[in-house]
Design a protein around this motif. Structure first.
Motif, PDB file in Angstrom:
ATOM      1  N   ARG A  71       4.384  12.328   1.625  1.00 43.34           N
ATOM      2  CA  ARG A  71       5.173  13.154   0.880  1.00 43.34           C
ATOM      3  C   ARG A  71       6.072  12.243  -0.018  1.00 43.34           C
ATOM      4  O   ARG A  71       7.079  12.992  -0.554  1.00 43.34           O
ATOM      5  N   THR A  72       5.906  11.094   0.209  1.00 44.78           N
ATOM      6  CA  THR A  72       7.115  10.049  -0.446  1.00 44.78           C
ATOM      7  C   THR A  72       7.195  10.237  -2.039  1.00 44.78           C
ATOM      8  O   THR A  72       8.224  10.415  -2.505  1.00 44.78           O
ATOM      9  N   GLY A  73       5.901   9.972  -2.447  1.00 41.42           N
ATOM     10  CA  GLY A  73       5.982  10.113  -3.871  1.00 41.42           C
ATOM     11  C   GLY A  73       6.396  11.326  -4.658  1.00 41.42           C
ATOM     12  O   GLY A  73       7.080  11.517  -5.507  1.00 41.42           O
ATOM     13  N   SER A  74       5.772  12.410  -4.003  1.00 42.91           N
ATOM     14  CA  SER A  74       6.073  13.767  -4.638  1.00 42.91           C
ATOM     15  C   SER A  74       7.599  14.061  -4.444  1.00 42.91           C
ATOM     16  O   SER A  74       8.264  14.671  -5.261  1.00 42.91           O
ATOM     17  N   ARG A  75       8.175  13.754  -3.191  1.00 43.35           N
ATOM     18  CA  ARG A  75       9.408  13.948  -3.002  1.00 43.35           C
ATOM     19  C   ARG A  75      10.404  13.139  -3.878  1.00 43.35           C
ATOM     20  O   ARG A  75      11.470  13.910  -4.286  1.00 43.35           O
ATOM     21  N   HIS A 105      -0.070   4.474   0.608  1.00 43.61           N
ATOM     22  CA  HIS A 105      -0.422   5.852   0.865  1.00 43.61           C
ATOM     23  C   HIS A 105      -1.955   5.716   0.176  1.00 43.61           C
ATOM     24  O   HIS A 105      -3.060   6.321   1.121  1.00 43.61           O
ATOM     25  N   GLY A 106      -2.141   4.976  -0.759  1.00 46.70           N
ATOM     26  CA  GLY A 106      -3.450   5.093  -1.264  1.00 46.70           C
ATOM     27  C   GLY A 106      -4.447   4.232  -0.258  1.00 46.70           C
ATOM     28  O   GLY A 106      -5.663   4.719  -0.116  1.00 46.70           O
ATOM     29  N   ALA A 140       9.264   4.492  -4.648  1.00 49.68           N
ATOM     30  CA  ALA A 140       8.270   5.176  -4.430  1.00 49.68           C
ATOM     31  C   ALA A 140       6.983   4.895  -4.839  1.00 49.68           C
ATOM     32  O   ALA A 140       5.721   5.436  -4.184  1.00 49.68           O
ATOM     33  N   GLY A 141       6.659   4.182  -5.991  1.00 51.74           N
ATOM     34  CA  GLY A 141       5.853   3.625  -6.308  1.00 51.74           C
ATOM     35  C   GLY A 141       4.966   2.680  -5.332  1.00 51.74           C
ATOM     36  O   GLY A 141       3.622   2.836  -5.045  1.00 51.74           O
ATOM     37  N   CYS A 142       5.669   1.922  -4.615  1.00 47.48           N
ATOM     38  CA  CYS A 142       5.254   1.095  -3.562  1.00 47.48           C
ATOM     39  C   CYS A 142       4.712   1.980  -2.194  1.00 47.48           C
ATOM     40  O   CYS A 142       3.659   1.604  -1.836  1.00 47.48           O
TER      41      CYS A 142
END
Length: 112
Positions: free
Chosen positions: A79-83, A70-71, A63-65
């Motif tokens: 939505r990957t990180g928040s999910r 995403h940045g 998720a961090g990657c």
């Protein structure tokens, strides 16, 4: 070929006749406590806790990657990180509520 099978058979007999020391003399129980105390406090065995921690760690890394990508590319992994955060939080809270409460540490100053 039969010579190799015979050698393996002899090796197996040698290994079968060697005496093994009991596990208690190999690893004292006090040495295992750091590996079992915390997992037991959350209602898991060492293996269960290891699997859960590895899953959580790998999920956070991926998720961090995705957040790093995403940045740079705001349209990717929206939505990957928040999910991942929501999923891990839900899984941890659900597991914590299902686990029996950890026993309180014994204090010799208190009566039984």
């Amino acid at each position: 070929m039969s010579n190799i099978v015979a050698q393996i058979g002899v090796l197996g007999q040698i290994l079968a006749t060697t005496q093994r020391r009991p596990a208690a003399t190999i690893v004292p129980m006090a040495a295992l406590r750091p590996f079992t105390e915390h997992p037991a406090s959350v209602g898991e065995t060492y293996a269960e806790h290891c699997g859960t921690a590895v899953y959580f760690g790998a999920r956070m890394i991926f998720a961090g990657c995705a957040c790093l990508v995403h940045g740079l590319l705001p349209f990717a992994f929206v939505r990957t990180g928040s999910r991942a955060i929501a999923e891990l939080y839900e899984r941890m809270i659900t597991k914590r509520c299902a686990a029996p409460p950890a026993p309180l540490p014994r204090d010799s100053r208190l009566p039984l």
